[in-house]
Design a protein around this motif. Structure first.
Motif, PDB file in Angstrom:
ATOM      1  N   THR A  19       0.817  -1.207   0.000  1.00  0.00           N
ATOM      2  CA  THR A  19       0.000   0.000   0.000  1.00  0.00           C
ATOM      3  C   THR A  19       0.855   1.264   0.000  1.00  0.00           C
ATOM      4  OG1 THR A  19      -0.106  -0.017   2.414  1.00  0.00           O
ATOM      5  CG2 THR A  19      -1.879  -1.129   1.230  1.00  0.00           C
ATOM      6  N   ALA A  20       2.104   1.141   0.450  1.00  0.00           N
ATOM      7  CA  ALA A  20       2.936   2.338   0.583  1.00  0.00           C
ATOM      8  C   ALA A  20       3.829   2.587  -0.624  1.00  0.00           C
ATOM      9  CB  ALA A  20       3.801   2.234   1.831  1.00  0.00           C
ATOM     10  N   ALA A  21       4.132   1.527  -1.384  1.00  0.00           N
ATOM     11  CA  ALA A  21       5.099   1.647  -2.466  1.00  0.00           C
ATOM     12  C   ALA A  21       4.484   2.293  -3.702  1.00  0.00           C
ATOM     13  CB  ALA A  21       5.625   0.261  -2.839  1.00  0.00           C
ATOM     14  N   PRO A  22       5.273   3.026  -4.483  1.00  0.00           N
ATOM     15  CA  PRO A  22       4.773   3.510  -5.769  1.00  0.00           C
ATOM     16  C   PRO A  22       4.455   2.328  -6.672  1.00  0.00           C
ATOM     17  CG  PRO A  22       7.151   3.830  -5.583  1.00  0.00           C
ATOM     18  CD  PRO A  22       6.669   3.396  -4.242  1.00  0.00           C
ATOM     19  N   ASP A  23       3.583   2.546  -7.654  1.00  0.00           N
ATOM     20  CA  ASP A  23       3.093   1.434  -8.458  1.00  0.00           C
ATOM     21  C   ASP A  23       4.135   0.869  -9.421  1.00  0.00           C
ATOM     22  OD1 ASP A  23       0.687   1.568  -7.228  1.00  0.00           O
ATOM     23  OD2 ASP A  23      -0.283   2.743  -8.788  1.00  0.00           O
ATOM     24  N   LEU A  24       4.944   1.748 -10.036  1.00  0.00           N
ATOM     25  CA  LEU A  24       5.807   1.310 -11.126  1.00  0.00           C
ATOM     26  C   LEU A  24       7.247   1.776 -10.941  1.00  0.00           C
ATOM     27  CD1 LEU A  24       3.475   2.216 -14.137  1.00  0.00           C
ATOM     28  CD2 LEU A  24       3.766  -0.051 -13.111  1.00  0.00           C
ATOM     29  N   LYS A  25       8.176   0.942 -11.414  1.00  0.00           N
ATOM     30  CA  LYS A  25       9.579   1.310 -11.505  1.00  0.00           C
ATOM     31  C   LYS A  25      10.086   0.824 -12.856  1.00  0.00           C
ATOM     32  CE  LYS A  25      11.039   1.381  -6.662  1.00  0.00           C
ATOM     33  NZ  LYS A  25      11.491   2.785  -6.691  1.00  0.00           N
ATOM     34  N   THR A  26      11.136   1.437 -13.368  1.00  0.00           N
ATOM     35  CA  THR A  26      11.743   0.980 -14.610  1.00  0.00           C
ATOM     36  C   THR A  26      13.178   0.547 -14.348  1.00  0.00           C
ATOM     37  OG1 THR A  26      12.421   3.246 -15.177  1.00  0.00           O
ATOM     38  CG2 THR A  26      10.299   2.457 -16.041  1.00  0.00           C
ATOM     39  N   TRP A  27      13.600  -0.479 -15.085  1.00  0.00           N
ATOM     40  CA  TRP A  27      14.961  -1.012 -14.909  1.00  0.00           C
ATOM     41  C   TRP A  27      15.330  -1.821 -16.143  1.00  0.00           C
ATOM     42  CZ3 TRP A  27      16.005  -6.448 -13.531  1.00  0.00           C
ATOM     43  CH2 TRP A  27      17.375  -6.718 -13.315  1.00  0.00           C
ATOM     44  N   MET A  28      16.484  -1.524 -16.714  1.00  0.00           N
ATOM     45  CA  MET A  28      17.009  -2.276 -17.856  1.00  0.00           C
ATOM     46  C   MET A  28      15.980  -2.371 -18.991  1.00  0.00           C
ATOM     47  SD  MET A  28      20.140  -3.664 -17.018  1.00  0.00           S
ATOM     48  CE  MET A  28      20.310  -5.341 -17.637  1.00  0.00           C
ATOM     49  N   GLY A  29      15.229  -1.300 -19.195  1.00  0.00           N
ATOM     50  CA  GLY A  29      14.237  -1.303 -20.253  1.00  0.00           C
ATOM     51  C   GLY A  29      12.955  -2.044 -19.911  1.00  0.00           C
ATOM     52  N   ALA A  30      12.824  -2.495 -18.663  1.00  0.00           N
ATOM     53  CA  ALA A  30      11.628  -3.224 -18.222  1.00  0.00           C
ATOM     54  C   ALA A  30      10.830  -2.370 -17.249  1.00  0.00           C
ATOM     55  CB  ALA A  30      12.019  -4.542 -17.564  1.00  0.00           C
ATOM     56  N   THR A  31       9.550  -2.665 -17.156  1.00  0.00           N
ATOM     57  CA  THR A  31       8.667  -1.991 -16.202  1.00  0.00           C
ATOM     58  C   THR A  31       8.348  -2.953 -15.071  1.00  0.00           C
ATOM     59  OG1 THR A  31       7.668  -0.615 -17.912  1.00  0.00           O
ATOM     60  CG2 THR A  31       6.438  -0.877 -15.855  1.00  0.00           C
ATOM     61  N   ILE A  32       8.614  -2.537 -13.842  1.00  0.00           N
ATOM     62  CA  ILE A  32       8.322  -3.345 -12.662  1.00  0.00           C
ATOM     63  C   ILE A  32       7.019  -2.836 -12.065  1.00  0.00           C
ATOM     64  CG2 ILE A  32       9.145  -4.135 -10.407  1.00  0.00           C
ATOM     65  CD1 ILE A  32      11.990  -3.368 -11.348  1.00  0.00           C
ATOM     66  N   ASP A  33       6.011  -3.679 -12.062  1.00  0.00           N
ATOM     67  CA  ASP A  33       4.703  -3.334 -11.496  1.00  0.00           C
ATOM     68  C   ASP A  33       4.660  -3.871 -10.068  1.00  0.00           C
ATOM     69  OD1 ASP A  33       2.028  -3.145 -10.735  1.00  0.00           O
ATOM     70  OD2 ASP A  33       1.302  -3.426 -12.785  1.00  0.00           O
ATOM     71  N   LEU A  34       4.881  -2.989  -9.103  1.00  0.00           N
ATOM     72  CA  LEU A  34       4.980  -3.398  -7.709  1.00  0.00           C
ATOM     73  C   LEU A  34       3.626  -3.800  -7.126  1.00  0.00           C
ATOM     74  CD1 LEU A  34       7.386  -0.553  -6.577  1.00  0.00           C
ATOM     75  CD2 LEU A  34       7.998  -2.950  -6.958  1.00  0.00           C
ATOM     76  N   GLU A  35       2.565  -3.235  -7.648  1.00  0.00           N
ATOM     77  CA  GLU A  35       1.240  -3.567  -7.134  1.00  0.00           C
ATOM     78  C   GLU A  35       0.790  -4.951  -7.591  1.00  0.00           C
ATOM     79  OE1 GLU A  35      -3.351  -1.825  -7.142  1.00  0.00           O
ATOM     80  OE2 GLU A  35      -1.739  -0.689  -8.088  1.00  0.00           O
ATOM     81  N   ARG A  36       1.134  -5.294  -8.835  1.00  0.00           N
ATOM     82  CA  ARG A  36       0.687  -6.579  -9.388  1.00  0.00           C
ATOM     83  C   ARG A  36       1.767  -7.651  -9.344  1.00  0.00           C
ATOM     84  NH1 ARG A  36      -1.641  -2.479 -12.248  1.00  0.00           N
ATOM     85  NH2 ARG A  36      -3.917  -2.590 -12.509  1.00  0.00           N
ATOM     86  N   ASN A  37       2.933  -7.329  -8.775  1.00  0.00           N
ATOM     87  CA  ASN A  37       4.023  -8.304  -8.609  1.00  0.00           C
ATOM     88  C   ASN A  37       4.472  -8.911  -9.943  1.00  0.00           C
ATOM     89  OD1 ASN A  37       3.791  -7.895  -5.858  1.00  0.00           O
ATOM     90  ND2 ASN A  37       2.462  -9.661  -5.565  1.00  0.00           N
TER      91      ASN A  37
END
Length: 226
Positions: free
Chosen positions: A124-142
């Motif tokens: 609930t506290a983390a931002p939804d998305l991060k980017t790394w090495m050209g990929a999108t990390i969706d923290l909400e949807r794992n």
């Protein structure tokens, strides 16, 4: 109030664990028919699952596989067998922790609290998305995705990836990762972290990112980005 699904066929142990967890204000549900575990799981929709390895009909590893096909809910294994491979196998199947029988209840509750605090407060506290090495990390949807595809991650895997990516190109020590993941490393085998990182690397390799996490021998791990 968190819901815990306890897959345990020992009636006396089930009763004791349920009474103890209920005293900590958890809702505890069990299995009526060990051939229909997934039906009970779907009905309960638990926040955490505890699975014994030795069960009627199918063992706990089978039910862990089945649950992981549908959910990333945190899973803790219980085992009375003194086989180191049991812990490795449970982690490879996507479990979050492993408890050896007989155990002190304080250890079990500490693990449950650490997992629930990490998983549900973090999400609930983390931002939804991060980017790394050209990929999108969706923290909400794992999950993580790029042009090569999308892969689902467990709570531990996404948390490890998040910690490393937030400090990309810097070494994060094994001790720090263990403390942040499990709160109290007295109850954690060093091999548990290794299994989790190796499992994460294997999944990342499916979308061409397997080499993105480097092991720094004697120090820790580093997410690289050039």
């Amino acid at each position: 109030m968190f819901k815990i699904f306890l897959i345990e066929d020992d009636a006396s142990l089930f009763k004791e664990i349920k009474e103890r967890l209920t005293a900590w204000e958890y809702e505890v549900y069990g299995v009526r028919d060990f051939q229909k575990v997934m039906e009970s799981f779907a009905e309960v929709q638990p926040d955490l699952v505890i699975i014994d390895i030795q069960l009627p009909k199918y063992d706990g590893f089978h039910w862990c596989r089945m649950i992981r096909e549908h959910s990333n809910v945190p899973i803790i294994f219980l085992s009375s067998r003194d086989h180191p491979t049991d812990m490795v196998m449970s982690m490879n199947l996507g479990a979050d922790d492993f408890v050896q029988k007989p155990f002190h209840f304080e250890v079990l509750i500490a693990k449950i609290q650490a997992i629930l605090r990490r998983v549900y407060n973090y999400s609930t506290a983390a931002p939804d998305l991060k980017t790394w090495m050209g990929a999108t990390i969706d923290l909400e949807r794992n999950r993580i995705s790029n042009d090569d595809g999308m892969i689902e991650l467990t709570k531990n895997e996404i948390f490890i990836l998040k910690l490393l990516v937030e400090r990309k190109n810097k070494i994060v020590s094994r001790e720090e990762l263990i403390n942040l993941l499990w709160d109290d490393q007295r109850f954690i085998s060093d091999n548990t972290l290794t299994v989790n990182v190796n499992r994460l690397r294997k999944k990342l390799a499916e979308i061409g990112l397997g080499a993105g996490i480097e092991t720094k021998v004697g120090q820790g791990y580093m997410a690289i980005e050039r």
